[in-house]
Scaffold this active site. Structure first.
Site, PDB file in Angstrom:
ATOM      1  N   PHE A   1       0.844  -1.189   0.000  1.00 28.22           N
ATOM      2  CA  PHE A   1       0.000   0.000   0.000  1.00 28.22           C
ATOM      3  C   PHE A   1       0.885   1.246   0.000  1.00 28.22           C
ATOM      4  O   PHE A   1       1.940   1.265   0.646  1.00 28.22           O
ATOM      5  CB  PHE A   1      -0.898  -0.011   1.245  1.00 28.22           C
ATOM      6  CG  PHE A   1      -1.695   1.235   1.404  1.00 28.22           C
ATOM      7  CD1 PHE A   1      -2.771   1.489   0.577  1.00 28.22           C
ATOM      8  CD2 PHE A   1      -1.356   2.183   2.355  1.00 28.22           C
ATOM      9  CE1 PHE A   1      -3.498   2.658   0.694  1.00 28.22           C
ATOM     10  CE2 PHE A   1      -2.080   3.351   2.490  1.00 28.22           C
ATOM     11  CZ  PHE A   1      -3.159   3.589   1.655  1.00 28.22           C
TER      12      PHE A   1
ATOM     13  N   ILE B   1       0.606   5.772  -0.065  1.00 32.01           N
ATOM     14  CA  ILE B   1      -0.256   6.961  -0.037  1.00 32.01           C
ATOM     15  C   ILE B   1       0.598   8.196   0.125  1.00 32.01           C
ATOM     16  O   ILE B   1       1.634   8.167   0.798  1.00 32.01           O
ATOM     17  CB  ILE B   1      -1.318   6.871   1.088  1.00 32.01           C
ATOM     18  CG1 ILE B   1      -2.324   8.019   0.989  1.00 32.01           C
ATOM     19  CG2 ILE B   1      -0.666   6.825   2.467  1.00 32.01           C
ATOM     20  CD1 ILE B   1      -3.602   7.808   1.773  1.00 32.01           C
TER      21      ILE B   1
ATOM     22  N   ILE C   1      -0.384  12.427   0.672  1.00 31.13           N
ATOM     23  CA  ILE C   1      -1.069  13.727   0.576  1.00 31.13           C
ATOM     24  C   ILE C   1       0.039  14.718   0.232  1.00 31.13           C
ATOM     25  O   ILE C   1       1.035  14.816   0.964  1.00 31.13           O
ATOM     26  CB  ILE C   1      -1.723  14.106   1.919  1.00 31.13           C
ATOM     27  CG1 ILE C   1      -2.738  13.039   2.359  1.00 31.13           C
ATOM     28  CG2 ILE C   1      -2.350  15.494   1.854  1.00 31.13           C
ATOM     29  CD1 ILE C   1      -3.991  12.987   1.562  1.00 31.13           C
TER      30      ILE C   1
ATOM     31  N   GLY D   1      -2.661  15.904   8.695  1.00 32.29           N
ATOM     32  CA  GLY D   1      -3.051  15.880  10.106  1.00 32.29           C
ATOM     33  C   GLY D   1      -4.497  16.246  10.358  1.00 32.29           C
ATOM     34  O   GLY D   1      -4.859  16.629  11.462  1.00 32.29           O
TER      35      GLY D   1
ATOM     36  N   ASN E   1       8.683   8.978  10.417  1.00 32.47           N
ATOM     37  CA  ASN E   1       7.400   9.467   9.899  1.00 32.47           C
ATOM     38  C   ASN E   1       6.280   9.076  10.877  1.00 32.47           C
ATOM     39  O   ASN E   1       5.447   8.211  10.615  1.00 32.47           O
ATOM     40  CB  ASN E   1       7.153   8.883   8.505  1.00 32.47           C
ATOM     41  CG  ASN E   1       6.010   9.576   7.783  1.00 32.47           C
ATOM     42  OD1 ASN E   1       5.263  10.364   8.386  1.00 32.47           O
ATOM     43  ND2 ASN E   1       5.855   9.295   6.507  1.00 32.47           N
TER      44      ASN E   1
ATOM     45  N   ALA F   1       2.526   9.169   9.755  1.00 25.01           N
ATOM     46  CA  ALA F   1       2.089   8.057   8.902  1.00 25.01           C
ATOM     47  C   ALA F   1       1.953   6.774   9.722  1.00 25.01           C
ATOM     48  O   ALA F   1       0.972   6.037   9.567  1.00 25.01           O
ATOM     49  CB  ALA F   1       3.078   7.860   7.756  1.00 25.01           C
ATOM     50  N   ILE F   2       2.911   6.533  10.611  1.00 29.32           N
ATOM     51  CA  ILE F   2       2.846   5.306  11.422  1.00 29.32           C
ATOM     52  C   ILE F   2       1.570   5.295  12.257  1.00 29.32           C
ATOM     53  O   ILE F   2       0.858   4.300  12.332  1.00 29.32           O
ATOM     54  CB  ILE F   2       4.114   5.185  12.308  1.00 29.32           C
ATOM     55  CG1 ILE F   2       5.316   4.879  11.414  1.00 29.32           C
ATOM     56  CG2 ILE F   2       3.937   4.116  13.390  1.00 29.32           C
ATOM     57  CD1 ILE F   2       6.664   4.956  12.112  1.00 29.32           C
TER      58      ILE F   2
ATOM     59  N   TYR G   1      -1.378   4.596   9.978  1.00 29.63           N
ATOM     60  CA  TYR G   1      -1.463   3.164   9.652  1.00 29.63           C
ATOM     61  C   TYR G   1      -2.001   2.373  10.842  1.00 29.63           C
ATOM     62  O   TYR G   1      -2.827   1.480  10.683  1.00 29.63           O
ATOM     63  CB  TYR G   1      -0.082   2.623   9.229  1.00 29.63           C
ATOM     64  CG  TYR G   1       0.438   3.196   7.936  1.00 29.63           C
ATOM     65  CD1 TYR G   1      -0.389   3.341   6.833  1.00 29.63           C
ATOM     66  CD2 TYR G   1       1.764   3.596   7.804  1.00 29.63           C
ATOM     67  CE1 TYR G   1       0.073   3.875   5.640  1.00 29.63           C
ATOM     68  CE2 TYR G   1       2.249   4.129   6.616  1.00 29.63           C
ATOM     69  CZ  TYR G   1       1.404   4.269   5.537  1.00 29.63           C
ATOM     70  OH  TYR G   1       1.863   4.788   4.357  1.00 29.63           O
TER      71      TYR G   1
ATOM     72  N   LYS H   1      -3.996   3.409  13.110  1.00 31.40           N
ATOM     73  CA  LYS H   1      -5.432   3.676  13.264  1.00 31.40           C
ATOM     74  C   LYS H   1      -6.255   2.788  12.329  1.00 31.40           C
ATOM     75  O   LYS H   1      -7.414   2.496  12.593  1.00 31.40           O
ATOM     76  CB  LYS H   1      -5.743   5.151  12.988  1.00 31.40           C
ATOM     77  CG  LYS H   1      -5.270   6.084  14.079  1.00 31.40           C
ATOM     78  CD  LYS H   1      -5.946   7.450  14.017  1.00 31.40           C
ATOM     79  CE  LYS H   1      -5.466   8.293  12.855  1.00 31.40           C
ATOM     80  NZ  LYS H   1      -6.106   9.636  12.852  1.00 31.40           N
TER      81      LYS H   1
HETATM   82  C1  COA Z   1       0.456   9.646   6.215  1.00 33.37           C
HETATM   83  C2  COA Z   1      -0.835  10.348   5.870  1.00 33.37           C
HETATM   84  C3  COA Z   1      -1.574   9.599   4.761  1.00 33.37           C
HETATM   85  C4  COA Z   1      -1.729  10.350   7.133  1.00 33.37           C
HETATM   86  O1  COA Z   1      -2.922  10.987   6.848  1.00 33.37           O
HETATM   87  P1  COA Z   1      -3.432  12.207   7.775  1.00 33.37           P
HETATM   88  O2  COA Z   1      -4.818  12.476   7.364  1.00 33.37           O
HETATM   89  O3  COA Z   1      -2.452  13.324   7.691  1.00 33.37           O
HETATM   90  O4  COA Z   1      -3.373  11.559   9.229  1.00 33.37           O
HETATM   91  P2  COA Z   1      -4.439  11.772  10.415  1.00 33.37           P
HETATM   92  O5  COA Z   1      -4.697  13.230  10.585  1.00 33.37           O
HETATM   93  O6  COA Z   1      -5.619  10.893  10.253  1.00 33.37           O
HETATM   94  O7  COA Z   1      -3.674  11.147  11.641  1.00 33.37           O
HETATM   95  C5  COA Z   1      -2.430  11.547  11.995  1.00 33.37           C
HETATM   96  C6  COA Z   1      -2.166  10.952  13.367  1.00 33.37           C
HETATM   97  O8  COA Z   1      -0.807  11.124  13.620  1.00 33.37           O
HETATM   98  C7  COA Z   1      -0.659  11.913  14.771  1.00 33.37           C
HETATM   99  N1  COA Z   1       0.485  12.739  14.530  1.00 33.37           N
HETATM  100  C8  COA Z   1       0.618  13.783  13.707  1.00 33.37           C
HETATM  101  N2  COA Z   1       1.861  14.266  13.745  1.00 33.37           N
HETATM  102  C9  COA Z   1       2.530  13.479  14.627  1.00 33.37           C
HETATM  103  C10 COA Z   1       3.849  13.467  15.122  1.00 33.37           C
HETATM  104  N3  COA Z   1       4.750  14.358  14.694  1.00 33.37           N
HETATM  105  N4  COA Z   1       4.189  12.526  16.016  1.00 33.37           N
HETATM  106  C11 COA Z   1       3.289  11.604  16.419  1.00 33.37           C
HETATM  107  N5  COA Z   1       2.016  11.564  15.981  1.00 33.37           N
HETATM  108  C12 COA Z   1       1.657  12.503  15.095  1.00 33.37           C
HETATM  109  C13 COA Z   1      -1.945  12.687  14.939  1.00 33.37           C
HETATM  110  O9  COA Z   1      -2.155  13.083  16.295  1.00 33.37           O
HETATM  111  C14 COA Z   1      -2.946  11.652  14.467  1.00 33.37           C
HETATM  112  O10 COA Z   1      -3.205  10.686  15.464  1.00 33.37           O
HETATM  113  P3  COA Z   1      -4.562  10.706  16.351  1.00 33.37           P
HETATM  114  O11 COA Z   1      -5.715  10.693  15.379  1.00 33.37           O
HETATM  115  O12 COA Z   1      -4.475   9.477  17.188  1.00 33.37           O
HETATM  116  O13 COA Z   1      -4.528  11.995  17.139  1.00 33.37           O
HETATM  117  C15 COA Z   1      -0.591  11.819   5.412  1.00 33.37           C
HETATM  118  O14 COA Z   1      -0.142  12.572   6.544  1.00 33.37           O
HETATM  119  C16 COA Z   1       0.455  11.937   4.304  1.00 33.37           C
HETATM  120  O15 COA Z   1       0.174  11.607   3.163  1.00 33.37           O
HETATM  121  N6  COA Z   1       1.644  12.453   4.653  1.00 33.37           N
HETATM  122  C17 COA Z   1       2.693  12.821   3.687  1.00 33.37           C
HETATM  123  C18 COA Z   1       3.249  11.667   2.889  1.00 33.37           C
HETATM  124  C19 COA Z   1       3.516  10.446   3.729  1.00 33.37           C
HETATM  125  O16 COA Z   1       4.053  10.505   4.817  1.00 33.37           O
HETATM  126  N7  COA Z   1       3.141   9.283   3.155  1.00 33.37           N
HETATM  127  C20 COA Z   1       3.383   8.000   3.770  1.00 33.37           C
HETATM  128  C21 COA Z   1       4.719   7.498   3.367  1.00 33.37           C
HETATM  129  S1  COA Z   1       5.004   5.846   3.997  1.00 33.37           S
END
Ligand code: COA
Length: 199
Positions: free
Chosen positions: A94, A96, A98, A105, A137, A140-141, A144, A146
Site C-alpha cells: 500500500f 499513499i 497527501i 493531520g 514518519n 504516517a505510522i 497506519y 489507526k
Molecule cells: C500519512 C498520511 C496519509 C496520514 O494521513 P493524515 O490524514 O495526515 O493523518 P491523520 O490526521 O488521520 O492522523 C495523523 C495521526 O498522527 C498523529 N500525529 C501527527 N503528527 C505526529 C507526530 N509528529 N508525532 C506523532 N504523531 C503525530 C496525529 O495526532 C494523528 O493521530 P490521532 O488521530 O491518534 O490523534 C498523510 O499525513 C500523508 O500523506 N503524509 C505525507 C506523505 C507520507 O508521509 N506518506 C506516507 C509514506 S510511507
C-alpha cells in the site's frame, strides 16, 4: 485479472482514477520539501513541481492498474496505490501521499486510506497488505495504526536522508484484523457499491 478501479467516496474525500487532462491539478500542488522527506528524499535532491513532472505523474498513475488520485473539496491533493498486487498469495503493498501540506493531520489521508483498504479486502479479496515507512514518519505510522496495521519488522539504516541513516519500519495488515478493528468499513462498503466505476 484486471478489475476496474472504482471511484469511492467518504465524508471528506473521494478517490478516483486519474484523468489524462489532470496535469495542472498536480502542478498546482507545487511540492513540499517536508512531505518529500517523508518519502526519504533529501533536501539536496528536492525539486519543486514542474509541468513536466506533473505530466509524468499523470502518465504513471494512468498506466498503473490500481492507482487513485485523492480529491478533497474538488481539488486533487494526493495519490494512493496498491502496488505489486499478487493474486496468487492475495497480497499487495500500500502507498499513499497527501501532497498538499495544508491537508495533513486532518484525518483526510486516513479516510482515503480506509477507502483503499476497503477496496483491497472487500473487492479484490486480498489477504494482507504491507507498507514500508520511515521510522521518523510518526504521523504516517500513527495513521497506519489507526487502520489496523501493526509493526512487523524494522530494516536498520535502510535510508540515507540529509546525510543521516534512518530505519524503515515494515507494517502489515490482515483482512480479518481490518474487519475486526474497523467495523465502519461496512458502511463504506455501501458507499462503494453505489460508487460509479470511472471511465
Ligand atoms: C500519512 C498520511 C496519509 C496520514 O494521513 P493524515 O490524514 O495526515 O493523518 P491523520 O490526521 O488521520 O492522523 C495523523 C495521526 O498522527 C498523529 N500525529 C501527527 N503528527 C505526529 C507526530 N509528529 N508525532 C506523532 N504523531 C503525530 C496525529 O495526532 C494523528 O493521530 P490521532 O488521530 O491518534 O490523534 C498523510 O499525513 C500523508 O500523506 N503524509 C505525507 C506523505 C507520507 O508521509 N506518506 C506516507 C509514506 S510511507
Amino acid at each position: 485479472m484486471q478489475l476496474a478501479v472504482p471511484t469511492l467516496s467518504g465524508p471528506n474525500v473521494t478517490i478516483r482514477r486519474v484523468r489524462l487532462d489532470g496535469r495542472d491539478q498536480f502542478f498546482a500542488l507545487k511540492g513540499d520539501p517536508e512531505i518529500h522527506k517523508m518519502f526519504g528524499r533529501s533536501r539536496d535532491t528536492y525539486l519543486a513541481m514542474t509541468r513536466e513532472a506533473a505530466g509524468a505523474m499523470v502518465k504513471r498513475l494512468s498506466d498503473h492498474p490500481f492507482a487513485w488520485v485523492i480529491e478533497h473539496g474538488s481539488r486533487v491533493i494526493g495519490e494512493t496505490r496498491l502496488d505489486r498486487v499478487d493474486m496468487q498469495d492475495r497480497r499487495a503493498s500500500f502507498a499513499i501521499g497527501i501532497l498538499d501540506p495544508t491537508c495533513l493531520g486532518k484525518g483526510i489521508g486516513t479516510e482515503a486510506m480506509r477507502l483503499v483498504l476497503h477496496f483491497a479486502f472487500d473487492r479484490l479479496k486480498l489477504h494482507r497488505l504491507s507498507v514500508r515507512v520511515l521510522a521518523y514518519n510518526h504521523r504516517a505510522i500513527r495513521s497506519y495504526e489507526k487502520c489496523g496495521f501493526v509493526l512487523e519488522g524494522r530494516e536498520r539504516e535502510a535510508a540515507l536522508v540529509n546525510g543521516e541513516w534512518h530505519d524503515d519500519c515494515i507494517m502489515g495488515l490482515l483482512d480479518r484484523d481490518f474487519r475486526r478493528l474497523l467495523p465502519e468499513a461496512l458502511s463504506m462498503s455501501a458507499t462503494g457499491q453505489n460508487a460509479k466505476h470511472s471511465t
